[in-house]
Write a protein that holds these residues in place. Sequence first.
Motif, PDB file in Angstrom:
ATOM      1  N   ASP A  47       2.274  11.423   1.606  1.00  0.00           N
ATOM      2  CA  ASP A  47       3.497  11.570   0.809  1.00  0.00           C
ATOM      3  C   ASP A  47       3.808  10.306   0.032  1.00  0.00           C
ATOM      4  O   ASP A  47       4.189  10.340  -1.134  1.00  0.00           O
ATOM      5  N   LYS A  48       3.621   9.186   0.719  1.00  0.00           N
ATOM      6  CA  LYS A  48       3.929   7.912   0.083  1.00  0.00           C
ATOM      7  C   LYS A  48       2.990   7.652  -1.093  1.00  0.00           C
ATOM      8  O   LYS A  48       3.419   7.200  -2.156  1.00  0.00           O
ATOM      9  N   LEU A  49       1.729   7.974  -0.893  1.00  0.00           N
ATOM     10  CA  LEU A  49       0.756   7.797  -1.972  1.00  0.00           C
ATOM     11  C   LEU A  49       1.134   8.676  -3.163  1.00  0.00           C
ATOM     12  O   LEU A  49       1.046   8.266  -4.320  1.00  0.00           O
ATOM     13  N   GLN A  50       1.573   9.864  -2.848  1.00  0.00           N
ATOM     14  CA  GLN A  50       2.011  10.770  -3.916  1.00  0.00           C
ATOM     15  C   GLN A  50       3.123  10.127  -4.732  1.00  0.00           C
ATOM     16  O   GLN A  50       3.089  10.121  -5.956  1.00  0.00           O
ATOM     17  N   GLN A  51       4.081   9.564  -4.028  1.00  0.00           N
ATOM     18  CA  GLN A  51       5.186   8.875  -4.698  1.00  0.00           C
ATOM     19  C   GLN A  51       4.657   7.752  -5.593  1.00  0.00           C
ATOM     20  O   GLN A  51       5.054   7.610  -6.739  1.00  0.00           O
ATOM     21  N   ILE A  52       3.770   6.974  -5.013  1.00  0.00           N
ATOM     22  CA  ILE A  52       3.222   5.830  -5.750  1.00  0.00           C
ATOM     23  C   ILE A  52       2.555   6.304  -7.034  1.00  0.00           C
ATOM     24  O   ILE A  52       2.765   5.745  -8.106  1.00  0.00           O
ATOM     25  N   LEU A  53       1.766   7.355  -6.924  1.00  0.00           N
ATOM     26  CA  LEU A  53       1.042   7.851  -8.093  1.00  0.00           C
ATOM     27  C   LEU A  53       2.003   8.421  -9.135  1.00  0.00           C
ATOM     28  O   LEU A  53       1.791   8.279 -10.336  1.00  0.00           O
ATOM     29  N   PHE A  54       3.052   9.048  -8.654  1.00  0.00           N
ATOM     30  CA  PHE A  54       4.092   9.521  -9.575  1.00  0.00           C
ATOM     31  C   PHE A  54       4.599   8.373 -10.433  1.00  0.00           C
ATOM     32  O   PHE A  54       4.620   8.447 -11.651  1.00  0.00           O
ATOM     33  N   TYR A  55       4.997   7.327  -9.758  1.00  0.00           N
ATOM     34  CA  TYR A  55       5.585   6.215 -10.484  1.00  0.00           C
ATOM     35  C   TYR A  55       4.550   5.487 -11.335  1.00  0.00           C
ATOM     36  O   TYR A  55       4.854   4.998 -12.413  1.00  0.00           O
ATOM     37  N   ARG A  56       3.340   5.449 -10.833  1.00  0.00           N
ATOM     38  CA  ARG A  56       2.299   4.791 -11.604  1.00  0.00           C
ATOM     39  C   ARG A  56       2.091   5.537 -12.916  1.00  0.00           C
ATOM     40  O   ARG A  56       1.889   4.941 -13.969  1.00  0.00           O
ATOM     41  N   LYS A  66       6.792  -0.745  -5.521  1.00  0.00           N
ATOM     42  CA  LYS A  66       6.983  -1.234  -4.150  1.00  0.00           C
ATOM     43  C   LYS A  66       8.472  -1.396  -3.846  1.00  0.00           C
ATOM     44  O   LYS A  66       8.962  -0.958  -2.808  1.00  0.00           O
ATOM     45  N   GLU A  67       9.152  -2.040  -4.775  1.00  0.00           N
ATOM     46  CA  GLU A  67      10.589  -2.240  -4.589  1.00  0.00           C
ATOM     47  C   GLU A  67      11.316  -0.916  -4.412  1.00  0.00           C
ATOM     48  O   GLU A  67      12.158  -0.775  -3.539  1.00  0.00           O
ATOM     49  N   ILE A  68      10.970   0.010  -5.255  1.00  0.00           N
ATOM     50  CA  ILE A  68      11.653   1.301  -5.216  1.00  0.00           C
ATOM     51  C   ILE A  68      11.464   2.002  -3.884  1.00  0.00           C
ATOM     52  O   ILE A  68      12.416   2.447  -3.262  1.00  0.00           O
ATOM     53  N   ILE A  69      10.198   2.065  -3.443  1.00  0.00           N
ATOM     54  CA  ILE A  69       9.950   2.896  -2.259  1.00  0.00           C
ATOM     55  C   ILE A  69      10.122   2.170  -0.938  1.00  0.00           C
ATOM     56  O   ILE A  69      10.221   2.804   0.100  1.00  0.00           O
ATOM     57  N   THR A  70      10.188   0.840  -0.965  1.00  0.00           N
ATOM     58  CA  THR A  70      10.391   0.148   0.311  1.00  0.00           C
ATOM     59  C   THR A  70      11.847  -0.266   0.508  1.00  0.00           C
ATOM     60  O   THR A  70      12.201  -0.756   1.569  1.00  0.00           O
ATOM     61  N   SER A  71      12.644  -0.055  -0.575  1.00  0.00           N
ATOM     62  CA  SER A  71      14.044  -0.411  -0.449  1.00  0.00           C
ATOM     63  C   SER A  71      14.698   0.424   0.653  1.00  0.00           C
ATOM     64  O   SER A  71      14.464   1.625   0.745  1.00  0.00           O
ATOM     65  N   PRO A  72      15.506  -0.215   1.500  1.00  0.00           N
ATOM     66  CA  PRO A  72      16.132   0.524   2.603  1.00  0.00           C
ATOM     67  C   PRO A  72      17.063   1.617   2.090  1.00  0.00           C
ATOM     68  O   PRO A  72      17.245   2.644   2.732  1.00  0.00           O
ATOM     69  N   SER A  73      17.627   1.367   0.922  1.00  0.00           N
ATOM     70  CA  SER A  73      18.565   2.354   0.380  1.00  0.00           C
ATOM     71  C   SER A  73      17.823   3.410  -0.428  1.00  0.00           C
ATOM     72  O   SER A  73      18.397   4.128  -1.233  1.00  0.00           O
ATOM     73  N   PHE A  74      16.512   3.471  -0.213  1.00  0.00           N
ATOM     74  CA  PHE A  74      15.696   4.358  -1.025  1.00  0.00           C
ATOM     75  C   PHE A  74      16.005   5.824  -0.738  1.00  0.00           C
ATOM     76  O   PHE A  74      15.864   6.310   0.376  1.00  0.00           O
TER      77      PHE A  74
END
Lengths: 254, 254
Positions: A47-56, A66-74
């Motif tokens: 799932d996380k990789l999917q997110q990363i690829l979306f944003y990429r 990284k900031e977006i998906i590791t932010s605690p308030s994400f």
Amino acid sequence: MEYTVKRLSSLAGVSPRTLRYYDEIGILKPARINSSGYRIYGPREVDKLQQILFYRELGLSLDEIKEIITSPSFDAIKALREHKEKLLAKREQLELLIANVDKTIDSREGRITMSDKEKFAGFKQKLVEENEKKYGKEIREKYGDEAVDRSNKILKGMTQEQYEEVTKLEKEIIETLLKAFKTEDPAGELAQKAADLHRQWLSFFWGQYTKEAHAGVAQMYVDDERFTAYYDKHQPGLAAFLRDAVLIYTGTNK
Amino acid sequence: MEYTVKRLSSLAGVSPRTLRYYDEIGILKPARINSSGYRIYGPREVDKLQQILFYRELGLSLDEIKEIITSPSFDAIKALREHKEKLLAKREQLELLIANVDKTIDSREGRITMSDKEKFAGFKQKLVEENEKKYGKEIREKYGDEAVDRSNKILKGMTQEQYEEVTKLEKEIIETLLKAFKTEDPAGELAQKAADLHRQWLSFFWGQYTKEAHAGVAQMYVDDERFTAYYDKHQPGLAAFLRDAVLIYTGTNK
DNA sequence: CCTTGACATTGACGTAGCGTAAAGGTGTAT
DNA sequence: ATACACCTTTACGCTACGTCAATGTCAAGG
């Protein structure tokens, strides 16, 4: 489901190296490392990789991602909605570019002339807008109102051109349709030509043509009195005839 | 028109460094070098830069671009047409991505479940297409025709959704317009709300909204009997009233 | 005439996001 | 037991510039 680098990479359409790199920069760590040092990814990583690829895909840097998906308030869903907005914006940007290509082709073929500035419209709309604000007055002073107004007219002119072509198409559709109506055959050559003209007409308003949408519109012509009246005023039953022709044309009558 | 690096760069929305780099790698040489060693670009270079940026936008490498545009058999217009095709393809790709984001949101909110494979749809359409061909039959066997058909329906459903929203907007426009008409004030709050609704409606069909186009359409409502009739059937003079409201809304009445 | 500031030049090093060996260990099927 | 496809880390290469640095040019104003 658990994956090794190769398996996950081929699933996601990226290289194993990419996954190792993502591990290296800490953007996507494997769920665990097995006894031989192999990276093992689990469903959460998928799932996380999917997110990363979306944003990429959006052109965000891995740092930003990284900031977006590791932010605690994400908030994943919120991020996705924002992501969609950006995709929509990108699509608009594409529309601009496509329009510019069309214009450039016209220009190359001598039908219209483009200012140097126009040639770069659509590449950086923000920048262009800023320039407009910054230099609009200056240009007006330098070259006079006439030049500015002429430039504004180009925009209107495009609309004018579009409008003319659309109305021309509309005429053709009606003419062809009336001839076809006499044959009483919605599958015949004339009726199919009308359906094709109608497809062209539709393509003018709808960015992306799909058979389903075309068929839907045709059905709408019968269901919506506004359109029924428009076609039937030329010949009662014409709207229904067009619908039948389009349904055959799109192959959705089966 | 002649340009120095800075002037051309700000025109095209790239950095001066980019132009020097393009010179360095031989993809865009200035028309001439002046006595002080300054790069001077002419109209041919402007067009060439435009081409380069077009292709860059597509994600082609500068090397590939160089080959394309320096090829002796290079046909600019043909290239532009191909370029447009690619842009259209890119837009389709975007549509896919957008659809995927929608689906993902649905999935995150628990309305549907997605297979790991589905989660990567839209990233690599070729790959996906191949998979479809390879595994399409398999999926159909595994999950039955129902699943495949339901997935197909999503596409149709989107069009349906669009259609519903458009008709809803149309209703709102008429309702608001009728109320506004009684006030006899096209600059009033209600009339302006109607104009804004009309903008929304228009944005549904036109990729890019411009005030000029909006104003043009409004004028068309008065000039073209088809549209005049549609609005006036609710209330004689309604088309003209809408036009006036829109002209004020777009600020083109000054 | 001289300064100032915005422009120009080349040279060189830095960066992102991997690709691509190199040199070696692992898993498993035959 | 050997083959073969996978895994590991280390490390250098590449693209398309960004970003100094050191220096020259040009037009305007005091």
